[in-house]
Design a protein around this motif. Structure first.
Motif, PDB file in Angstrom:
ATOM      1  N   ARG A  15      -0.156   2.228  -4.832  1.00 19.55           N
ATOM      2  CA  ARG A  15       1.191   2.270  -4.262  1.00 19.55           C
ATOM      3  C   ARG A  15       1.222   3.156  -3.027  1.00 19.55           C
ATOM      4  NH1 ARG A  15       5.860   4.693  -7.887  1.00 19.55           N
ATOM      5  NH2 ARG A  15       4.777   3.368  -9.395  1.00 19.55           N
ATOM      6  N   THR A  53      -0.953  -4.558  -6.901  1.00 19.89           N
ATOM      7  CA  THR A  53       0.043  -3.869  -6.081  1.00 19.89           C
ATOM      8  C   THR A  53       0.303  -4.640  -4.791  1.00 19.89           C
ATOM      9  OG1 THR A  53      -0.812  -1.787  -6.948  1.00 19.89           O
ATOM     10  CG2 THR A  53       0.700  -1.641  -5.101  1.00 19.89           C
ATOM     11  N   ILE A  56       2.870  -7.087  -5.484  1.00 16.30           N
ATOM     12  CA  ILE A  56       4.195  -6.463  -5.561  1.00 16.30           C
ATOM     13  C   ILE A  56       4.763  -6.233  -4.167  1.00 16.30           C
ATOM     14  CG2 ILE A  56       5.410  -4.341  -6.210  1.00 16.30           C
ATOM     15  CD1 ILE A  56       3.621  -4.175  -8.658  1.00 16.30           C
ATOM     16  N   ASP A 178       7.104  -8.745 -10.266  1.00 14.47           N
ATOM     17  CA  ASP A 178       7.984  -7.804  -9.569  1.00 14.47           C
ATOM     18  C   ASP A 178       9.349  -8.425  -9.312  1.00 14.47           C
ATOM     19  OD1 ASP A 178       8.490  -5.303  -8.006  1.00 14.47           O
ATOM     20  OD2 ASP A 178       8.649  -6.743  -6.358  1.00 14.47           O
ATOM     21  N   PRO A 182      11.888  -5.742 -11.450  1.00 19.91           N
ATOM     22  CA  PRO A 182      11.759  -4.828 -10.301  1.00 19.91           C
ATOM     23  C   PRO A 182      11.292  -3.418 -10.694  1.00 19.91           C
ATOM     24  CG  PRO A 182      13.806  -6.061 -10.187  1.00 19.91           C
ATOM     25  CD  PRO A 182      13.228  -6.329 -11.534  1.00 19.91           C
ATOM     26  N   LEU A 184       8.969  -2.690 -12.467  1.00 17.05           N
ATOM     27  CA  LEU A 184       7.532  -2.725 -12.710  1.00 17.05           C
ATOM     28  C   LEU A 184       6.785  -1.685 -11.873  1.00 17.05           C
ATOM     29  CD1 LEU A 184       5.479  -4.505 -14.345  1.00 17.05           C
ATOM     30  CD2 LEU A 184       5.127  -5.791 -12.237  1.00 17.05           C
ATOM     31  N   LYS A 185       7.289  -1.426 -10.684  1.00 17.80           N
ATOM     32  CA  LYS A 185       6.643  -0.464  -9.777  1.00 17.80           C
ATOM     33  C   LYS A 185       6.526   0.915 -10.404  1.00 17.80           C
ATOM     34  CE  LYS A 185       8.277  -2.557  -5.456  1.00 17.80           C
ATOM     35  NZ  LYS A 185       9.272  -3.520  -5.974  1.00 17.80           N
TER      36      LYS A 185
END
Length: 215
Positions: A15, A53, A56, A178, A182, A184-185
């Motif tokens: 991230r 990621t 995402i 995602d 949402p 999920l991050k």
């Protein structure tokens, strides 16, 4: 020195890569994908979590890379993953026998190469597809394929299939999960750890048992 150490610590936080580097994050993604499959030292790099990621943050990647469709982004990643395996094959072809005699270092453990060979012997060329989803085997499978001199055309068929399957499944999973979840991050690290544990540990245990039986 501390800045370099901080960078490597953050390198394992996918991230952070996408949020901090912005426009250049895609090129870092490509570099890691290539290094993870093209060199034996790449086994510790966060390939799966980075692809997940990337899915995402797919919309941001597209905007930062000439607004190309997400489908094109995945194809580029798959192409680089294919090149990485080709580099790994060449490395194994040229120095595979020497690697089995190489002493252990921080980046290289001979036992990983031996386990990867057992894995390859069990699944043959389909190991090139399966290994894409297993961090350690992903780095060593193409090296083993080169070391035992399998037919290059046959290698390339499974190499391409494996690269496409790996990139499309993981990046699309991140992309669509995602959209549905949402939040999920906020739990990305736990999801990746769960994936690695459930896919890698059983195979490693099974291959280690087989290795002991051969000794």
């Amino acid at each position: 020195m501390s800045d370099i150490w901080d960078f490597f610590q953050h390198l394992f936080n996918p991230r952070w890569i996408f949020l901090y580097f912005g426009n250049t994050a895609f090129f870092i993604l490509l570099s890691i994908v290539f290094a993870e499959t093209g060199f034996f030292i790449g086994f510790f790099l966060p390939g799966d979590s980075l692809l997940f990621t990337a899915g995402i943050f797919g919309e941001d990647l597209c905007k930062n890379f000439y607004n190309v469709p997400f489908f094109v982004i995945i194809l580029i990643v798959a192409f680089v993953a294919t090149l990485g395996n080709m580099q790994g094959y060449w490395l194994g072809y040229k120095s595979g026998k020497l690697l089995y005699k190489k002493k252990d270092t921080f980046f290289f453990k001979r036992k990983h190469l031996i386990i990867a060979k057992l894995f390859y012997n069990k699944y043959k060329t389909t190991a090139l597809i399966i290994s894409r989803f297993l961090p350690m085997f992903r780095s060593f499978a193409p090296i083993v394929a080169g070391a035992i001199r399998i037919n290059f055309k046959k290698f390339m068929v499974y190499n391409i299939i494996g690269a496409l399957t790996w990139t499309f499944s993981i990046m699309l999973a991140g992309h669509y999960l995602d959209k549905s979840f949402p939040e999920l991050k906020n739990h990305l690290e736990w999801i990746i750890l769960l994936i690695i544990f459930t896919t890698t540990i059983p195979i490693i245990i099974k291959l280690k048992i087989k290795k002991k039986a051969l000794i």
